[in-house]
Each structure stands twice: as C-alpha cells, then as structure tokens.
Design a protein around this motif. Structure first.
Motif, PDB file in Angstrom:
ATOM      1  N   ARG A   6     -15.730   4.006 -17.696  1.00 37.85           N
ATOM      2  CA  ARG A   6     -16.914   3.939 -16.824  1.00 37.85           C
ATOM      3  C   ARG A   6     -16.525   4.214 -15.505  1.00 37.85           C
ATOM      4  N   PHE A   7     -14.999   4.111 -15.130  1.00 32.14           N
ATOM      5  CA  PHE A   7     -14.455   4.011 -13.836  1.00 32.14           C
ATOM      6  C   PHE A   7     -14.665   5.423 -13.211  1.00 32.14           C
ATOM      7  N   LYS A   8     -14.890   5.106 -11.993  1.00 34.61           N
ATOM      8  CA  LYS A   8     -15.116   6.431 -10.848  1.00 34.61           C
ATOM      9  C   LYS A   8     -14.088   6.736 -10.083  1.00 34.61           C
ATOM     10  N   ALA A   9     -13.113   5.514  -9.841  1.00 36.16           N
ATOM     11  CA  ALA A   9     -11.907   5.509  -9.312  1.00 36.16           C
ATOM     12  C   ALA A   9     -10.836   4.711  -9.644  1.00 36.16           C
ATOM     13  N   VAL A  10      -9.424   4.989  -9.283  1.00 37.76           N
ATOM     14  CA  VAL A  10      -8.269   4.068  -9.785  1.00 37.76           C
ATOM     15  C   VAL A  10      -7.694   3.844  -8.296  1.00 37.76           C
ATOM     16  N   ILE A  11      -7.438   2.803  -8.235  1.00 42.34           N
ATOM     17  CA  ILE A  11      -6.583   2.367  -6.879  1.00 42.34           C
ATOM     18  C   ILE A  11      -5.278   1.765  -7.393  1.00 42.34           C
ATOM     19  N   PHE A  12      -4.258   2.307  -6.986  1.00 41.78           N
ATOM     20  CA  PHE A  12      -2.867   2.036  -7.407  1.00 41.78           C
ATOM     21  C   PHE A  12      -1.974   1.363  -6.673  1.00 41.78           C
ATOM     22  N   ASP A  13      -1.281   0.232  -7.094  1.00 38.28           N
ATOM     23  CA  ASP A  13      -0.457  -0.444  -6.386  1.00 38.28           C
ATOM     24  C   ASP A  13       0.774   0.797  -6.122  1.00 38.28           C
ATOM     25  N   ALA A  14       1.581   0.722  -5.131  1.00 35.56           N
ATOM     26  CA  ALA A  14       2.637   1.501  -4.918  1.00 35.56           C
ATOM     27  C   ALA A  14       3.932   1.056  -5.485  1.00 35.56           C
ATOM     28  N   TYR A  15       4.550   0.089  -5.012  1.00 30.87           N
ATOM     29  CA  TYR A  15       5.925  -0.364  -5.407  1.00 30.87           C
ATOM     30  C   TYR A  15       5.941  -0.839  -6.826  1.00 30.87           C
ATOM     31  N   GLY A  16       6.792  -0.152  -7.509  1.00 31.49           N
ATOM     32  CA  GLY A  16       6.709  -1.011  -9.011  1.00 31.49           C
ATOM     33  C   GLY A  16       5.776  -0.418 -10.031  1.00 31.49           C
ATOM     34  N   THR A  17       4.778   0.234  -9.404  1.00 30.49           N
ATOM     35  CA  THR A  17       3.911   0.951 -10.073  1.00 30.49           C
ATOM     36  C   THR A  17       3.875   2.390 -10.105  1.00 30.49           C
ATOM     37  N   LEU A  18       3.769   3.104  -8.887  1.00 33.90           N
ATOM     38  CA  LEU A  18       3.939   4.459  -8.912  1.00 33.90           C
ATOM     39  C   LEU A  18       5.489   4.836  -8.404  1.00 33.90           C
ATOM     40  N   LEU A  19       6.161   3.932  -7.630  1.00 33.79           N
ATOM     41  CA  LEU A  19       7.220   4.091  -6.984  1.00 33.79           C
ATOM     42  C   LEU A  19       8.301   2.951  -7.392  1.00 33.79           C
ATOM     43  N   ARG A  20       9.546   3.699  -7.814  1.00 37.14           N
ATOM     44  CA  ARG A  20      10.632   2.602  -8.457  1.00 37.14           C
ATOM     45  C   ARG A  20      11.522   2.190  -7.301  1.00 37.14           C
ATOM     46  N   ASN A  21      11.496   0.993  -7.295  1.00 37.45           N
ATOM     47  CA  ASN A  21      12.364   0.182  -6.258  1.00 37.45           C
ATOM     48  C   ASN A  21      12.944  -1.095  -6.807  1.00 37.45           C
ATOM     49  N   ASP A  22      14.297  -0.659  -7.421  1.00 39.04           N
ATOM     50  CA  ASP A  22      14.812  -1.606  -8.375  1.00 39.04           C
ATOM     51  C   ASP A  22      15.951  -2.401  -7.614  1.00 39.04           C
ATOM     52  N   ASP A  23      16.243  -2.283  -6.380  1.00 35.24           N
ATOM     53  CA  ASP A  23      17.463  -3.020  -5.710  1.00 35.24           C
ATOM     54  C   ASP A  23      17.218  -4.000  -4.858  1.00 35.24           C
ATOM     55  N   LEU A  24      15.950  -4.858  -4.837  1.00 34.03           N
ATOM     56  CA  LEU A  24      15.617  -6.030  -4.090  1.00 34.03           C
ATOM     57  C   LEU A  24      16.936  -7.137  -4.415  1.00 34.03           C
ATOM     58  N   ALA A  25      17.312  -7.367  -5.720  1.00 31.77           N
ATOM     59  CA  ALA A  25      18.066  -8.323  -5.942  1.00 31.77           C
ATOM     60  C   ALA A  25      19.433  -8.122  -5.123  1.00 31.77           C
ATOM     61  N   LEU A  26      19.610  -6.894  -4.524  1.00 26.27           N
ATOM     62  CA  LEU A  26      20.777  -6.827  -3.620  1.00 26.27           C
ATOM     63  C   LEU A  26      20.784  -7.633  -2.591  1.00 26.27           C
ATOM     64  N   ILE A  27      19.719  -8.011  -2.093  1.00 24.64           N
ATOM     65  CA  ILE A  27      19.618  -9.203  -0.921  1.00 24.64           C
ATOM     66  C   ILE A  27      20.374 -10.336  -1.233  1.00 24.64           C
ATOM     67  N   PRO A  28      19.754 -11.231  -2.192  1.00 25.86           N
ATOM     68  CA  PRO A  28      20.226 -12.363  -2.614  1.00 25.86           C
ATOM     69  C   PRO A  28      21.779 -12.308  -3.017  1.00 25.86           C
ATOM     70  N   ARG A  29      22.273 -11.221  -3.691  1.00 23.07           N
ATOM     71  CA  ARG A  29      23.617 -10.979  -4.188  1.00 23.07           C
ATOM     72  C   ARG A  29      24.413 -10.981  -3.144  1.00 23.07           C
ATOM     73  N   GLN A  30      23.788 -10.195  -2.121  1.00 23.06           N
ATOM     74  CA  GLN A  30      24.806 -10.049  -0.827  1.00 23.06           C
ATOM     75  C   GLN A  30      24.919 -11.146  -0.194  1.00 23.06           C
ATOM     76  N   ILE A  99      13.413   4.858  -1.964  1.00 19.13           N
ATOM     77  CA  ILE A  99      12.408   4.727  -3.347  1.00 19.13           C
ATOM     78  C   ILE A  99      12.559   6.083  -3.972  1.00 19.13           C
ATOM     79  N   GLU A 100      12.088   6.197  -5.181  1.00 17.48           N
ATOM     80  CA  GLU A 100      11.901   7.195  -5.833  1.00 17.48           C
ATOM     81  C   GLU A 100      10.492   7.256  -6.768  1.00 17.48           C
ATOM     82  N   LEU A 101       9.993   8.158  -7.040  1.00 15.09           N
ATOM     83  CA  LEU A 101       8.705   8.038  -7.952  1.00 15.09           C
ATOM     84  C   LEU A 101       9.027   7.950  -9.460  1.00 15.09           C
ATOM     85  N   TYR A 102       8.470   7.237 -10.230  1.00 12.00           N
ATOM     86  CA  TYR A 102       8.519   7.037 -11.547  1.00 12.00           C
ATOM     87  C   TYR A 102       8.415   8.489 -12.010  1.00 12.00           C
TER      88      TYR A 102
END
Length: 225
Positions: A6-30, A99-102
């Motif tokens: 029934r949907f007329k539109a889709v709203i996407f989140d960006a980071y983690g959904t359309l865009l890969r960004n796996d390095d946030l754990a770098l901050i606490p590690r550093q 970042i990069e696209l999935y």
C-alpha cells in the motif's frame, strides 16, 4: 491490497542502511590505546553511546560536532583522562565522512519506481557535503536542517510534510532500533528494520512491521501484484 503493497513512498535512514560506515569503534579503541587504559574498549563504547542518545534529545538543538565535543570530553573525564577531546572529535568526523554505499543500494533505489523515496539522517551538513555520489531520491533531510534528531517525531513529520503524504502511506527503512524502529512507529509510520547481523531486538523497542537482512528483501514488499 495488503499492508505490504500500500505504500506510496519509502523513507530511508542513511548510515547503516544505505551507507556502510563500520569504523565508529575506532574512536573508543583509540582512546584506550592512546592512554593505556585497562578499561575494555566495549565499556568506553557503551559510555559514549549512552551519552549520544541523551545529548540528541535535549534542547536547545546542537550539531553533532557540538555534541561530540561535549560527549567525548565527558567520556575522557569518566575514565580519568585529562586530554583534550578535539583529536577524537576530528577522528569521529573523519570516520563518519568516509563511507561507501552498500552493494545493493543503487540497485534497490532504482527499482522502487513508481514508489517515491527520500532519505532522513541524523547528520550535519558537513557529512552530506562529503558524499562523493548522488542517489536517486526526491530529497535528503538531515537533523541540522530540521533542528532535531531521530527518534524525535519532528524528523518524520517534516519528511511526511515534504512528501505530502500521511503516515500510513509511507514505509520507513532503517537499521537503528531506537532512532528508526521506535521513532518511526511512534510517528505512525510502518517500519522495515534492516537487521544485517541478525541481532536480537531490544525489549523496549516495538516490533517492526517487517524485518529484513538486506535491502534487496525490500523490493518484494513494495512490488504491486
């Protein structure tokens, strides 16, 4: 027509959904590495994550740069580190603007027609300015523009207003249990939770309407029969 069609539109989140960004754990590690902390990295990560939700839901609105300057200073003090947080704030922005696209992102977005699409993201202008690609969506709505962060319903209401649609006509797709699933459900939207790693849903988060492991699983949900 059942709820999946029934949907007329889709709203996407960006980071983690359309865009890969796996390095946030770098901050606490550093932080742990730089200061020789005996504290597990997971403990630093958890302290930082908890501060994020708190900081994004209080007024007045602050940009992510302002929030992370405050939060990372608090994290350092919590673990008895007297260093300036500026280095880790810059590291946060290096990570979140690289970042990069999935692999399936463009394929899925291109296959949505005639269903309309848009992006909503908890991001600053400097994040979107760093994207070196364009996506086939009607608009990109970020927190710095709305002056609010998901899961605040204002973000979803602004997106609905721009689409000119009612909540029941729109599906929100995102990976965050709180920002996306809980936030969109409370704003009256249906939700497809992108659960790429098969994690268990938090007890305080409502059940999504759909759960998918990959964006390719979204296409059959929207295909008219």
């Amino acid at each position: 027509m059942d709820r999946a069609h029934r949907f007329k539109a889709v709203i996407f989140d960006a980071y983690g959904t359309l865009l890969r960004n796996d390095d946030l754990a770098l901050i606490p590690r550093q932080i742990v590495a730089d200061h020789g902390l005996s504290t597990p990295v997971d403990d630093v990560w958890r302290a930082w994550s908890e501060l994020y939700f708190e900081a994004t839901q209080i007024v007045p609105f602050r940009t992510l740069r302002e929030i992370e300057t405050h939060n990372l200073t608090r994290v350092l003090r919590q673990f008895a580190v007297g260093a300036d947080a500026a280095k880790y704030v810059e590291l946060f922005f290096q990570v979140t603007t690289k970042i990069e696209l999935y692999p399936e992102t463009r394929e899925v977005l291109s296959a949505l027609t005639p269903v309309r699409s848009a992006i909503v993201s908890n991001a600053d202008q400097e994040h979107v300015a760093a994207w070196d690609f364009t996506l086939p969506v009607e608009f990109i709505l970020i927190s710095e523009t709305v002056r609010a962060y998901k899961p605040h319903r204002l973000v979803f209401e602004r997106a609905l207003q721009q689409l000119g649609l009612a909540p029941h006509e729109v599906l929100h797709v995102g990976d965050s249990e709180v920002d996306d699933v809980k936030g969109a459900k409370e704003a009256g939207l249906s939700v497809a939770w992108v659960n790429r790693d098969g994690r268990r849903r938090r007890a305080d988060v409502p059940a999504p309407d759909f759960e998918i492991r990959d964006l390719r699983q979204l296409t059959p949900l929207l295909r008219h029969r």
